[in-house]
Design a protein around this motif. Structure first.
Motif, PDB file in Angstrom:
ATOM      1  N   ALA A 157     -33.174   7.015 -12.187  1.00 56.26           N
ATOM      2  CA  ALA A 157     -31.629   7.112 -11.733  1.00 56.26           C
ATOM      3  C   ALA A 157     -30.684   7.374 -13.024  1.00 56.26           C
ATOM      4  CB  ALA A 157     -31.162   5.408 -11.327  1.00 56.26           C
ATOM      5  N   PRO A 158     -29.812   8.001 -12.427  1.00 54.16           N
ATOM      6  CA  PRO A 158     -28.829   8.316 -13.649  1.00 54.16           C
ATOM      7  C   PRO A 158     -28.198   7.441 -14.499  1.00 54.16           C
ATOM      8  CG  PRO A 158     -27.834   9.462 -11.467  1.00 54.16           C
ATOM      9  CD  PRO A 158     -28.990   8.336 -11.353  1.00 54.16           C
ATOM     10  N   LEU A 203     -23.927  12.695  -9.991  1.00 56.20           N
ATOM     11  CA  LEU A 203     -24.906  13.089  -9.323  1.00 56.20           C
ATOM     12  C   LEU A 203     -24.454  12.859  -7.689  1.00 56.20           C
ATOM     13  CD1 LEU A 203     -27.908  14.003  -8.665  1.00 56.20           C
ATOM     14  CD2 LEU A 203     -28.470  11.560  -8.836  1.00 56.20           C
ATOM     15  N   SER A 204     -23.798  11.707  -7.457  1.00 55.95           N
ATOM     16  CA  SER A 204     -23.214  11.586  -6.125  1.00 55.95           C
ATOM     17  C   SER A 204     -22.313  12.659  -5.781  1.00 55.95           C
ATOM     18  CB  SER A 204     -22.623  10.095  -5.749  1.00 55.95           C
ATOM     19  OG  SER A 204     -23.589   9.166  -6.057  1.00 55.95           O
ATOM     20  N   SER A 211     -29.471   7.512  -7.313  1.00 57.97           N
ATOM     21  CA  SER A 211     -28.051   7.173  -6.808  1.00 57.97           C
ATOM     22  C   SER A 211     -27.770   7.195  -5.373  1.00 57.97           C
ATOM     23  CB  SER A 211     -27.032   8.079  -7.606  1.00 57.97           C
ATOM     24  OG  SER A 211     -25.649   7.496  -7.354  1.00 57.97           O
ATOM     25  N   ILE A 212     -29.163   6.994  -4.625  1.00 54.77           N
ATOM     26  CA  ILE A 212     -29.231   7.573  -2.994  1.00 54.77           C
ATOM     27  C   ILE A 212     -28.019   6.209  -2.471  1.00 54.77           C
ATOM     28  CG2 ILE A 212     -30.210   7.335  -0.917  1.00 54.77           C
ATOM     29  CD1 ILE A 212     -32.721   8.497  -2.468  1.00 54.77           C
ATOM     30  N   SER A 213     -28.102   5.299  -2.610  1.00 56.03           N
ATOM     31  CA  SER A 213     -27.322   4.199  -2.087  1.00 56.03           C
ATOM     32  C   SER A 213     -25.931   4.496  -2.037  1.00 56.03           C
ATOM     33  CB  SER A 213     -27.869   2.746  -2.614  1.00 56.03           C
ATOM     34  OG  SER A 213     -27.043   1.765  -2.042  1.00 56.03           O
ATOM     35  N   GLY A 238     -22.113  -0.918  -4.332  1.00 54.29           N
ATOM     36  CA  GLY A 238     -22.749  -0.070  -3.219  1.00 54.29           C
ATOM     37  C   GLY A 238     -24.063   0.570  -3.515  1.00 54.29           C
ATOM     38  N   SER A 239     -24.898  -0.322  -4.556  1.00 52.19           N
ATOM     39  CA  SER A 239     -26.082   0.171  -5.032  1.00 52.19           C
ATOM     40  C   SER A 239     -27.326  -0.766  -4.400  1.00 52.19           C
ATOM     41  CB  SER A 239     -25.975   0.282  -6.337  1.00 52.19           C
ATOM     42  OG  SER A 239     -25.734  -0.845  -7.021  1.00 52.19           O
TER      43      SER A 239
END
Length: 354
Positions: free
Chosen positions: A106-107, A115-116, A155-157, A213-214
């Motif tokens: 993850a970043p 990244l998001s 950082s998908i979530s 939000g993760s």
């Protein structure tokens, strides 16, 4: 405020939002057992990142041509890569190993937003063709929250969680807050007042992880329709409180447009400032003081960090020493074509032989 351009209006808002980012990160590790700090932190986190995503969407275009692609690489990809290397190198130097984020693929810490942002910008051309892009993005986020595959990984979530706000900002456009309507303040002021009051009245055992939000619903222990209802309620609260705050901020000139214009540099460098404060023990000393005094010092420290990182010399040095040297690796050099000679009249030049 009417004399300000729409960019200045938004830059003032960005100046306040980036201060809240710094301040929120500064007090984050010390809110346990400090009711005032905890309540202030809850209020900030209820809206500040959703609104940053919304403001980013306001100035995004649905197309992605060569010029815009180069700007995306220059303004997002290069800072992400450069500061990922910088902060992971700093972790290695201070602790002898890479950060926990590297293990999660993850970043580093706050760099998730870059990244998001990159992902949102790449997804925008596709979602802009949909009939109801915001609602579809919201549905995707709610469904994906049940999956354990989302989370900190890439950082998908957070990308999915805040994407509806980004799309909403794109739909609103950069002129949404032009000519701020003061008569609506009778709505915005009570909304903000109620939100602040609720933050102070909220139980201390409230699971703050909902605000990041993760985390998946499984990690939050609520992988059911009740958890989905909580998420929907959180979206509504963030949107209502956030829009009320942005509306109030748009009504006057806060003198923060210059900071808003350089908010990226504040975002990139404030992590270093907080690491220095933490490693030297200064941060711990601040929060050993009376909570009210600690809050005042935290506000002052955050303001100093924001001022220093948004100074023109910081921008110039960051570009000269870090970002521009890496541009050759990421941005393809444009070929130089010879200009076509203009048509001229036929002229006998035999007498002009050298």
């Amino acid at each position: 405020m009417s004399s300000l351009s729409r960019n200045s209006r938004i830059d003032n808002i960005k100046g306040v939002l980036i201060f809240l980012v710094v301040f929120g990160h500064l007090i984050e590790l010390h809110i346990a057992g400090a009711h005032v700090l905890h309540s202030v932190w809850l209020f900030i986190y209820s809206f500040h990142m959703p609104m940053f995503a919304l403001v980013s969407g306001m100035f995004s275009k649905a197309s992605l041509d060569e010029k815009q692609s180069n700007q995306l690489v220059k303004n997002v990809v290069i800072p992400l890569v450069v500061f990922e290397i910088f902060y992971e190198g700093l972790e290695l130097l201070l602790k002898g190993n890479l950060s926990v984020y590297s293990g999660l693929f993850a970043p580093y810490w706050m760099l998730w937003y870059l990244l998001s942002l990159l992902s949102w910008r790449l997804l925008l051309p596709m979602f802009s063709r949909l009939q109801f892009p915001v609602m579809i993005a919201l549905g995707v986020s709610l469904v994906a929250s049940y999956s354990e595959s989302t989370g900190y990984f890439l950082s998908i979530s957070r990308t999915l969680s805040f994407f509806p706000f980004f799309l909403l900002g794109w739909k609103m456009g950069p002129g949404f807050f032009d000519g701020g309507k003061k008569r609506l303040a009778f709505v915005s002021v009570p909304v903000v007042a109620i939100a602040i009051t609720a933050s102070f009245l909220l139980r201390s055992d409230f699971d703050y992880r909902w605000l990041y939000g993760s985390y998946s619903l499984n990690r939050l222990g609520m992988a059911n329709m009740t958890g989905t209802a909580y998420q929907i309620a959180q979206y509504l609260v963030s949107l209502t409180v956030g829009m009320a705050c942005l509306h109030l901020l748009s009504l006057r000139n806060w003198g923060l447009a210059q900071i808003g214009q350089r908010s990226m540099y504040v975002f990139l460098w404030h992590g270093l400032a907080l690491i220095v404060l933490q490693q030297t023990g200064m941060l711990n000393e601040i929060f050993k003081l009376d909570h009210a005094l600690a809050l005042v010092i935290a506000v002052i420290a955050s303001a100093i960090i924001v001022w220093l990182a948004s100074h023109p010399w910081c921008e110039a040095m960051t570009q000269k020493l870090l970002l521009k040297p890496m541009s050759w690796l990421f941005i393809k050099a444009q070929g130089v074509s010879m200009p076509t000679p203009p048509k001229t009249m036929d002229v006998k030049v035999s007498t002009l032989e050298p």
